[in-house]
Design a protein around this motif. Structure first.
Motif, PDB file in Angstrom:
ATOM      1  N   UNK B  20       0.856  -1.195   0.000  1.00  0.00           N
ATOM      2  CA  UNK B  20       0.000   0.000   0.000  1.00  0.00           C
ATOM      3  C   UNK B  20       0.886   1.237   0.000  1.00  0.00           C
ATOM      4  N   UNK B  21       0.666   2.093  -0.968  1.00  0.00           N
ATOM      5  CA  UNK B  21       1.530   3.251  -1.115  1.00  0.00           C
ATOM      6  C   UNK B  21       1.423   4.204   0.079  1.00  0.00           C
ATOM      7  N   UNK B  40      -3.365   8.555 -10.235  1.00  0.00           N
ATOM      8  CA  UNK B  40      -2.738   7.245 -10.389  1.00  0.00           C
ATOM      9  C   UNK B  40      -3.695   6.121 -10.021  1.00  0.00           C
ATOM     10  N   UNK B  41      -4.803   6.459  -9.434  1.00  0.00           N
ATOM     11  CA  UNK B  41      -5.728   5.437  -8.950  1.00  0.00           C
ATOM     12  C   UNK B  41      -7.013   5.380  -9.758  1.00  0.00           C
ATOM     13  N   UNK B  42      -6.994   5.981 -10.936  1.00  0.00           N
ATOM     14  CA  UNK B  42      -8.117   5.816 -11.853  1.00  0.00           C
ATOM     15  C   UNK B  42      -7.591   5.325 -13.200  1.00  0.00           C
ATOM     16  N   UNK B  43      -8.442   4.656 -13.948  1.00  0.00           N
ATOM     17  CA  UNK B  43      -8.049   4.175 -15.264  1.00  0.00           C
ATOM     18  C   UNK B  43      -8.156   5.318 -16.268  1.00  0.00           C
ATOM     19  N   UNK B  44      -7.779   5.027 -17.495  1.00  0.00           N
ATOM     20  CA  UNK B  44      -7.886   6.042 -18.537  1.00  0.00           C
ATOM     21  C   UNK B  44      -9.333   6.473 -18.743  1.00  0.00           C
ATOM     22  N   UNK B  45     -10.210   5.535 -18.463  1.00  0.00           N
ATOM     23  CA  UNK B  45     -11.637   5.811 -18.606  1.00  0.00           C
ATOM     24  C   UNK B  45     -12.210   6.584 -17.424  1.00  0.00           C
ATOM     25  N   UNK B  55      -3.073  -2.415  -5.126  1.00  0.00           N
ATOM     26  CA  UNK B  55      -2.352  -2.868  -3.954  1.00  0.00           C
ATOM     27  C   UNK B  55      -2.557  -2.039  -2.703  1.00  0.00           C
ATOM     28  N   UNK B  56      -3.436  -1.055  -2.763  1.00  0.00           N
ATOM     29  CA  UNK B  56      -3.669  -0.257  -1.559  1.00  0.00           C
ATOM     30  C   UNK B  56      -4.452  -1.070  -0.530  1.00  0.00           C
ATOM     31  N   UNK B  64      -9.461   6.701  -0.343  1.00  0.00           N
ATOM     32  CA  UNK B  64      -9.205   7.072  -1.736  1.00  0.00           C
ATOM     33  C   UNK B  64     -10.494   7.187  -2.511  1.00  0.00           C
ATOM     34  N   UNK B  65     -11.343   6.168  -2.385  1.00  0.00           N
ATOM     35  CA  UNK B  65     -12.543   6.159  -3.214  1.00  0.00           C
ATOM     36  C   UNK B  65     -13.452   7.320  -2.850  1.00  0.00           C
TER      37      UNK B  65
END
Lengths: 133, 84
Positions: B20-21, B40-45, B55-56, B64-65
């Motif tokens: 976990x970062x 860094x925690x979302x996709x391109x979409x 891995x968090x 985060x969410x």
């Protein structure tokens, strides 16, 4: 008393006077309900990630304050039907975060607004000598 | 070098355990106002990356969410990105 953070996104064409009056009204209302404004942040004009009310840009302001939940209703009333505000949201801060901000506010109450205005003037003065040389 | 029947070489995959970062670096703050750290925690979409991939840990994924969802409301992050 709890810490809250209010985010305001103004219409990109909103004048500085209208923004200033809205912020002043908010400040007054917070004080009226025995709250204290701990920090104001100005991000300025930024691109929105999606269009809000057909606008692609917005002027961001963040206002963190300590107070009771009665202030939230008051802010709702002030902000909800204002056409120069695209979007607003209030977030409750953790207790640590709120304490830190109120500490910061006590330490440097007057310096913050100067920091915002300084960088612009510095850039302008820095560019001029190069062109003359 | 001849290899007899039934002596197939088995491939073994090792994967480094993801850390976990936010647990590794305690100074990292999760803030809904900070686009550059959240992206860094979302996709391109624009979807939130599940923690089995990023891995968090559970605690930080929760924070985060909620941070990403808050950032979406104030248009700092996109709800979705259309790819044409």
């Amino acid at each position: 008393m709890r810490g809250y953070e209010l985010c305001l996104i103004f219409h990109p064409d909103a004048g500085e006077d209208t923004i200033a009056t809205i912020l002043q009204n908010l400040n007054e209302q917070i004080k009226k309900h025995k709250g204290t404004v701990t920090n104001t942040e100005k991000w300025g004009k930024k691109f929105l990630k999606y269009t809000i009310k057909k606008q692609t840009k917005g002027i961001y302001y963040f206002l963190s304050y300590m107070g009771t939940s009665a202030i939230l209703n008051e802010i709702d009333r002030l902000v909800k039907f204002n056409e120069s505000i695209l979007r607003y949201s209030t977030v409750r801060l953790d207790e640590d975060e709120a304490a830190r901000r109120s500490e910061q506010a006590n330490r440097t109450p007057a310096e913050e607004p100067e920091e915002i205005s300084n960088p612009v003037t510095e850039e302008e003065t820095a560019v001029q000598p190069k062109t003359t040389e | 070098m001849r290899r007899g029947r039934g002596q197939k070489k088995k491939k073994t995959y090792y994967q480094k355990r993801k850390m976990c970062r936010f647990c590794v670096d305690k100074n990292l703050q999760i803030s809904y106002k900070d686009f550059n750290s959240l992206r860094y925690f979302i996709t391109e979409r624009g979807k939130i990356i599940p923690r089995r991939i990023s891995g968090t840990c559970a605690k930080h994924q929760r924070k985060l969410s909620s941070a990403i969802k808050r950032a979406r409301v104030i248009s700092i992050m996109p709800f979705s990105v259309s790819t044409s």
